[in-house]
Design a protein around this motif. Structure first.
Motif, short mmCIF file in Angstrom:
data_model
loop_
_atom_site.label_atom_id
_atom_site.label_comp_id
_atom_site.label_asym_id
_atom_site.label_seq_id
_atom_site.Cartn_x
_atom_site.Cartn_y
_atom_site.Cartn_z
N ILE A 60 -3.18 3.85 -4.35
CA ILE A 60 -4.41 4.31 -5.00
C ILE A 60 -5.65 3.83 -4.24
O ILE A 60 -6.74 3.69 -4.78
CB ILE A 60 -4.47 3.89 -6.48
N ALA A 61 -5.45 3.59 -2.92
CA ALA A 61 -6.54 3.41 -1.96
C ALA A 61 -7.43 2.19 -2.20
O ALA A 61 -8.60 2.20 -1.83
CB ALA A 61 -7.40 4.68 -1.91
N ARG A 62 -6.88 1.13 -2.76
CA ARG A 62 -7.68 -0.08 -2.93
C ARG A 62 -7.74 -0.89 -1.64
O ARG A 62 -8.66 -1.69 -1.46
CB ARG A 62 -7.11 -0.93 -4.07
N TRP A 63 -6.77 -0.72 -0.77
CA TRP A 63 -6.76 -1.37 0.53
C TRP A 63 -5.92 -0.53 1.49
O TRP A 63 -5.09 0.28 1.06
CB TRP A 63 -6.19 -2.79 0.46
N ALA A 64 -6.14 -0.73 2.76
CA ALA A 64 -5.32 -0.08 3.79
C ALA A 64 -5.29 -0.98 5.01
O ALA A 64 -6.27 -1.67 5.31
CB ALA A 64 -5.88 1.29 4.16
N ASN A 65 -4.16 -0.98 5.69
CA ASN A 65 -4.06 -1.75 6.92
C ASN A 65 -4.91 -1.10 8.01
O ASN A 65 -5.06 0.12 8.05
CB ASN A 65 -2.62 -1.85 7.39
N ASP A 66 -5.46 -1.93 8.88
CA ASP A 66 -6.36 -1.47 9.92
C ASP A 66 -5.80 -1.77 11.31
O ASP A 66 -5.76 -0.91 12.18
CB ASP A 66 -7.72 -2.16 9.73
N TYR A 67 -5.35 -2.99 11.53
CA TYR A 67 -4.87 -3.41 12.84
C TYR A 67 -3.87 -4.54 12.66
O TYR A 67 -3.85 -5.21 11.62
CB TYR A 67 -6.03 -3.89 13.72
N GLY A 68 -3.06 -4.77 13.66
CA GLY A 68 -2.08 -5.84 13.55
C GLY A 68 -1.55 -6.29 14.90
O GLY A 68 -2.00 -5.83 15.95
#
Length: 384
Positions: A157-165
């Protein structure tokens, strides 16, 4: 075994319901946060909801500021990202406590609700992001490329998303360490007395948490059992190899932390940084404990600059932003989609530290359990 980020837990509700929750919680709804068509950025779950990127950018420029924490300029190329965002949109990025940890961000989030000095955006280790989302601290928002982010790397539900790792790695000062270690088993050798360091406490730092998880996997542990990782560091401390000095570029230059267990993108970045100073910093991903994790982005429910917060997310997940991550040796969440679309910086991608193996990852409950064990035992077993 190569370990990738935890799967997103099955969450109830739909985006519209989550957005309604964010609306009722959000304390920032000034006129400056409205787009030219009068729509409030504080409740927007997409850029289209405020009239598109152009309208969002105009509203963000009126706000003029983005407030963040724990974004060191030499971490995953944040320096170039901040400079690029400020130049492109004319918005000042204020970074408080740049060397802070994920837990510091959460503490600020919960203690500054409805204050002008509240954080707008968060960059958190995935386990920290998941627990904060469950507490209702984030505003749902889908960037333009949200659909291309793998399902295992975003909240439903789009409260967070991974960006880089990146991967847990060993950085080594070749001039001070005669033979650099290539495995966790190597770290126990007497020749490394007082030389092995983490960049913080695993109770607060995502990379230190990952280091303990990697050590567990290298010593008979599993996703359900991180205790062998704690036992490993306790043994490392007992034999005198582990130092309590937290590794930073400054401690590396001084020779205080000649072996640093950290993300590969940080260690690889140090290689470039130190070369001009005559320091030969080498990087290896350990053969017996491959662990990879991503960092997540989120927007504070109470962001005082909600338009700037959403525009920052759009910039981070744009091709420009994701390629800047690559140039900082971090692996962007949209790497596969960009490669398919032909927008990936192939030169930067070719410079990433090489790894092999079939990826697998712990569930959210496994990672939460591991975090609980570390919180309970780290001080007594290692640093106490």
């Amino acid at each position: 075994m190569t370990v990738f980020p935890p799967r997103t837990a099955v969450l109830t509700g739909v985006l519209t319901g989550a957005a309604a929750l964010a609306l009722s919680a959000c304390g920032a709804s000034s006129d400056a946060s409205n787009s030219p068509n009068g729509k409030s950025a504080a409740t927007a779950t997409t850029a289209e909801a405020v009239g598109g990127i152009g309208a969002l950018a105009e509203a963000a420029k009126k706000e003029g500021t983005l407030h963040a924490m724990a974004l060191p300029r030499d971490w995953a190329n944040y320096g170039a990202l901040i400079d690029g965002f400020e130049k492109k949109y004319g918005i000042k990025v204020k970074v408080e406590n740049p060397n802070g940890a994920s837990q510091d961000e959460i503490n600020a989030l919960t203690s500054r609700k409805d204050q002008d000095r509240a954080l707008d955006v968060l960059d958190l280790g995935s386990s920290f992001a998941q627990s904060a989302a469950q507490q209702g601290l984030f505003a749902p928002y889908m960037v333009a490329g949200f659909a291309d982010i793998p399902n295992t790397q975003k909240d439903s539900i789009a409260r967070w998303a991974n960006d880089y790792g990146g991967y847990i790695s060993f950085g080594c000062d070749a001039k001070r360490v005669q033979t650099c270690p290539t495995s966790f088993k190597d770290l126990l050798k007497p020749q490394y007395k007082g030389q092995v360091a983490l960049n913080g406490s695993p109770t607060k730092s995502g990379s230190a948490f990952g280091a303990v998880y990697a050590a567990a996997l290298a010593n008979g542990g599993s996703f359900d059992d991180i205790r062998p990782g704690l036992d490993f560091f306790a043994k490392l401390k007992k034999n005198g190899n582990f130092t309590a000095v937290e590794s930073t570029p400054a401690t590396i230059e001084k020779g205080e932390t000649p072996i640093s267990i950290d993300w590969d993108y940080l260690n690889a970045g140090y290689t470039d940084k130190f070369k001009s100073k005559g320091l030969d910093w080498t990087v290896v991903i350990p053969s017996d404990g491959k662990f990879s994790q991503y960092y997540s982005q989120a927007i504070n429910n109470y962001a005082p600059h909600p338009a700037a917060a959403r525009l920052w997310q759009e910039y981070l997940y744009s091709a420009e932003g994701q390629n800047l991550r690559l140039k900082g040796y971090a692996r962007p969440a949209l790497m596969t989609a960009m490669k398919k679309a032909g927008t990936l910086d192939k030169t930067a991608a070719a410079k990433l530290p090489k790894v092999s193996g079939t990826p697998s990852f712990p569930s959210e409950s496994q990672q939460t359990g591991a975090k609980d064990v570390i919180t309970q035992y780290w001080g007594d077993d290692v640093s106490g």
